[in-house]
Design a protein around this motif. Structure first.
Motif, PDB file in Angstrom:
ATOM      1  N   TRP A 171       0.797  -1.230   0.000  1.00 30.13           N
ATOM      2  CA  TRP A 171       0.000   0.000   0.000  1.00 30.13           C
ATOM      3  C   TRP A 171       0.832   1.285   0.000  1.00 30.13           C
ATOM      4  O   TRP A 171       0.278   2.367  -0.159  1.00 30.13           O
ATOM      5  N   LEU A 172       2.144   1.174   0.185  1.00 35.66           N
ATOM      6  CA  LEU A 172       2.991   2.369   0.090  1.00 35.66           C
ATOM      7  C   LEU A 172       4.003   2.153  -1.041  1.00 35.66           C
ATOM      8  O   LEU A 172       3.649   2.114  -2.184  1.00 35.66           O
ATOM      9  N   SER A 173       5.256   2.015  -0.683  1.00 30.73           N
ATOM     10  CA  SER A 173       6.323   1.747  -1.643  1.00 30.73           C
ATOM     11  C   SER A 173       7.396   0.970  -0.919  1.00 30.73           C
ATOM     12  O   SER A 173       7.580   1.129   0.298  1.00 30.73           O
ATOM     13  N   TRP A 174       8.136   0.110  -1.661  1.00 34.93           N
ATOM     14  CA  TRP A 174       9.137  -0.712  -0.991  1.00 34.93           C
ATOM     15  C   TRP A 174      10.213   0.124  -0.304  1.00 34.93           C
ATOM     16  O   TRP A 174      10.860  -0.330   0.635  1.00 34.93           O
ATOM     17  N   GLY A 175      10.422   1.355  -0.735  1.00 33.81           N
ATOM     18  CA  GLY A 175      11.411   2.210  -0.085  1.00 33.81           C
ATOM     19  C   GLY A 175      11.099   2.476   1.379  1.00 33.81           C
ATOM     20  O   GLY A 175      12.005   2.707   2.192  1.00 33.81           O
ATOM     21  N   TRP A 176       9.808   2.423   1.737  1.00 36.46           N
ATOM     22  CA  TRP A 176       9.416   2.706   3.112  1.00 36.46           C
ATOM     23  C   TRP A 176       9.836   1.602   4.086  1.00 36.46           C
ATOM     24  O   TRP A 176       9.894   1.842   5.294  1.00 36.46           O
ATOM     25  N   VAL A 177      10.146   0.402   3.588  1.00 31.32           N
ATOM     26  CA  VAL A 177      10.638  -0.623   4.515  1.00 31.32           C
ATOM     27  C   VAL A 177      11.986  -0.199   5.078  1.00 31.32           C
ATOM     28  O   VAL A 177      12.315  -0.479   6.241  1.00 31.32           O
ATOM     29  N   TYR A 178      12.779   0.484   4.259  1.00 31.57           N
ATOM     30  CA  TYR A 178      14.064   0.981   4.739  1.00 31.57           C
ATOM     31  C   TYR A 178      13.891   2.159   5.698  1.00 31.57           C
ATOM     32  O   TYR A 178      14.674   2.342   6.632  1.00 31.57           O
ATOM     33  N   VAL A 179      12.865   2.957   5.459  1.00 30.49           N
ATOM     34  CA  VAL A 179      12.575   4.053   6.395  1.00 30.49           C
ATOM     35  C   VAL A 179      12.232   3.483   7.770  1.00 30.49           C
ATOM     36  O   VAL A 179      12.682   3.997   8.809  1.00 30.49           O
ATOM     37  N   LEU A 180      11.460   2.389   7.796  1.00 30.24           N
ATOM     38  CA  LEU A 180      11.112   1.732   9.060  1.00 30.24           C
ATOM     39  C   LEU A 180      12.364   1.259   9.787  1.00 30.24           C
ATOM     40  O   LEU A 180      12.534   1.498  10.999  1.00 30.24           O
ATOM     41  N   VAL A 181      13.275   0.598   9.072  1.00 28.60           N
ATOM     42  CA  VAL A 181      14.512   0.096   9.688  1.00 28.60           C
ATOM     43  C   VAL A 181      15.366   1.258  10.183  1.00 28.60           C
ATOM     44  O   VAL A 181      15.912   1.208  11.300  1.00 28.60           O
ATOM     45  N   ALA A 182      15.499   2.306   9.379  1.00 23.96           N
ATOM     46  CA  ALA A 182      16.313   3.461   9.771  1.00 23.96           C
ATOM     47  C   ALA A 182      15.760   4.130  11.028  1.00 23.96           C
ATOM     48  O   ALA A 182      16.513   4.501  11.943  1.00 23.96           O
ATOM     49  N   ALA A 183      14.445   4.288  11.086  1.00 26.26           N
ATOM     50  CA  ALA A 183      13.820   4.943  12.240  1.00 26.26           C
ATOM     51  C   ALA A 183      14.036   4.125  13.513  1.00 26.26           C
ATOM     52  O   ALA A 183      14.377   4.666  14.573  1.00 26.26           O
ATOM     53  N   LEU A 184      13.846   2.808  13.415  1.00 23.78           N
ATOM     54  CA  LEU A 184      14.036   1.952  14.589  1.00 23.78           C
ATOM     55  C   LEU A 184      15.489   1.963  15.038  1.00 23.78           C
ATOM     56  O   LEU A 184      15.781   2.099  16.234  1.00 23.78           O
ATOM     57  N   ALA A 185      16.432   1.829  14.098  1.00 28.96           N
ATOM     58  CA  ALA A 185      17.851   1.817  14.451  1.00 28.96           C
ATOM     59  C   ALA A 185      18.267   3.149  15.076  1.00 28.96           C
ATOM     60  O   ALA A 185      19.052   3.183  16.042  1.00 28.96           O
ATOM     61  N   ALA A 186      17.766   4.257  14.545  1.00 30.54           N
ATOM     62  CA  ALA A 186      18.103   5.578  15.104  1.00 30.54           C
ATOM     63  C   ALA A 186      17.570   5.715  16.526  1.00 30.54           C
ATOM     64  O   ALA A 186      18.265   6.240  17.418  1.00 30.54           O
TER      65      ALA A 186
END
Length: 467
Positions: A171-186
């Motif tokens: 429902w979004l874009s595959w790029g947002w899976v990396y945004v999720l990982v980046a946000a959690l790691a940060a």
């Protein structure tokens, strides 16, 4: 006293959150592979490298991260490792909106994040062992950490990653899976910077030659498998890669026998159960990563399923691992020793992969689900018990390195799976076979490899008893 207990709680919480973060990209990105392929026109070889690089980088970092942490400080390494994951995931997110060069960016993202993830495993465990002084509390803290890397909590993270990846890619874009990982790691990096205390450092010595030759051997082997899928497993480029891998492993073994402070102490391999546990650990992640990769390629490219539908199929494997870790593992451990529980896991995974290799053409979700449940149960037992068998098969002073080496074998097995199995699938599909036959044929290879692993573990148990 209260200050010390607070430091223990903060260190334990940081360690468990960090290993959660390291496991998430394994499945959240995997579910998005079909969308990445459709969006970028990436062939199977590119997807193989994407999946393999993260786990390969983890395997390489695991071996030396603990030594580096002792030299420069564990807090510094943990925060830096999480920030590496942020950088890697950010590069992945940028790749999704890039006008060109998408695959090089994605491969860079996977490798960078994988190094950070691998560095977290030994350093977070060492943080718990040195911060939590009471043996009973330390045991509970280590159990929580193990749950985050191999047990029920990891199963929950992986299952959540599957569903999150499916929702985001659908429902979004595959790029947002990396945004999720980046946000959690940060977020976890910020918490770690606040929560962890600086620990004393030492100079245990870094085995650069051992690290370099072991990594070169694994990279060359993976390149050979991926190249073999397109040019033939006995083609000149593939054979050259195999020779480079063999030479690197030989140099590594000879160096480790002669150096005073080896990265991989050769004495560990004198114990039959240690060798069996290393093989079982490698096969555990080979099985779960390989099955997941094949399922994504088969359902996504072969049958044109959308990401959410793929996620609904895949979730049964880590979901079963979550249940197994809290129920079946304890039940079996109360009745059998660790080596025999490990063997039970291999049998369960073998039955599941054999059944999956017989998947009918008119299969339903339930047909896939119960087969993946057997695999998930088996892999949960294999990963958890392989580490325990490895550590207890060696002398106490080698226990920390035994655990690290077992983890490195496990991650290496996961890195090899997409390379080898993806090449088998691609070769079968290119040869005129349909997607189902290509899928079931590659899964059948996993079943045969598990059978061989089970026989070797049985032999190791017999040899250990004879000693």
């Amino acid at each position: 006293m209260e200050t010390s207990r607070r430091a223990e709680r903060l260190s334990t919480t940081t360690a468990i959150l960090a290993v959660f973060t390291s496991q998430l990209p394994i499945t959240v990105v995997a579910v998005s592979l079909s969308e990445i392929a459709d969006d970028t026109g990436t062939p199977i070889a590119g997807l193989q490298w994407m999946q393999s690089l993260y786990l390969l980088a983890m395997a390489a970092a695991v071996l030396s991260a603990g030594v580096i942490a002792e030299t420069v400080g564990r807090k510094r390494v943990i925060v830096s490792a999480l920030l590496l994951m942020v950088v890697g995931a950010t590069v992945g997110a940028v790749a999704s909106i890039s006008a060109g060069g998408v695959m090089p960016l994605l491969l860079t993202a996977q490798a960078t994040a994988g190094v950070g993830a691998g560095a977290l495993l030994p350093t977070t465990l060492a943080t718990i062992n040195t911060t939590v002084t009471d043996p009973a509390r330390r045991a509970r803290a280590v159990a929580g950490w193990v749950g985050g890397t191999t047990g029920g909590l990891a199963g929950g993270v992986l299952a959540g990653g599957v569903l999150a990846g499916g929702v985001i890619s659908q429902w979004l874009s595959w790029g947002w899976v990396y945004v999720l990982v980046a946000a959690l790691a940060a977020a976890v990096a910020g918490f770690a910077a606040f929560a962890l205390r600086r620990a004393p450092t030492s100079d245990p010595g870094l085995d650069v030659v051992g690290q370099a030759t072991a990594t070169l051997g694994i990279v060359a082997l993976i390149f050979g498998f991926i190249r073999g899928g397109s040019a033939g497993f006995l083609s000149a480029p593939a054979l050259l890669a195999y020779l480079v891998a063999a030479a690197a492993f030989v140099v590594c073994a000879l160096h480790e026998r002669r150096t005073r402070r080896p990265l991989i102490p050769p004495s560990m391999f004198r114990a039959p159960l240690f060798n069996a546990a290393a093989l079982a650990a490698a096969m555990a992640l080979f099985t779960v990563i390989g099955t997941g990769f094949l399922l994504v390629v088969f359902l996504g490219q072969g049958l044109d399923h959308d990401p959410w539908r793929i996620a609904l199929h895949m979730v049964f494997m880590p979901g079963t691992a979550l249940v197994a870790a809290f129920t079946v593992t304890g039940f079996l451990m109360s009745r059998l020793d660790a080596a025999h529980v490990l063997l039970c896991g291999i049998i369960s995974a073998g039955l599941g992969t054999f059944a999956l290799s017989q998947l009918p053409g008119d299969f339903t979700l339930i047909d896939v689900a119960w087969r993946l449940a057997f695999i998930g149960l088996g892999v949960a037992l294999m990963i958890s018990l392989a580490a325990a068998v490895a550590v207890h098969s060696c002398a106490p002073d080698l226990a920390p390195k035994a655990g690290a080496v077992n983890t490195a074998f496990r991650q290496t097995g996961g890195a090899l799976a997409p390379a080898f199995l993806g090449s088998l699938y691609a070769a079968a599909a290119a040869g005129g076979g349909d997607a189902l036959n290509a899928f079931t044929g590659a899964v059948g290879v996993i079943a045969w490899l598990l059978l061989g692993t089970g026989l070797l573990v049985m032999g190791a148990i017999a040899l250990d008893r004879a000693r």
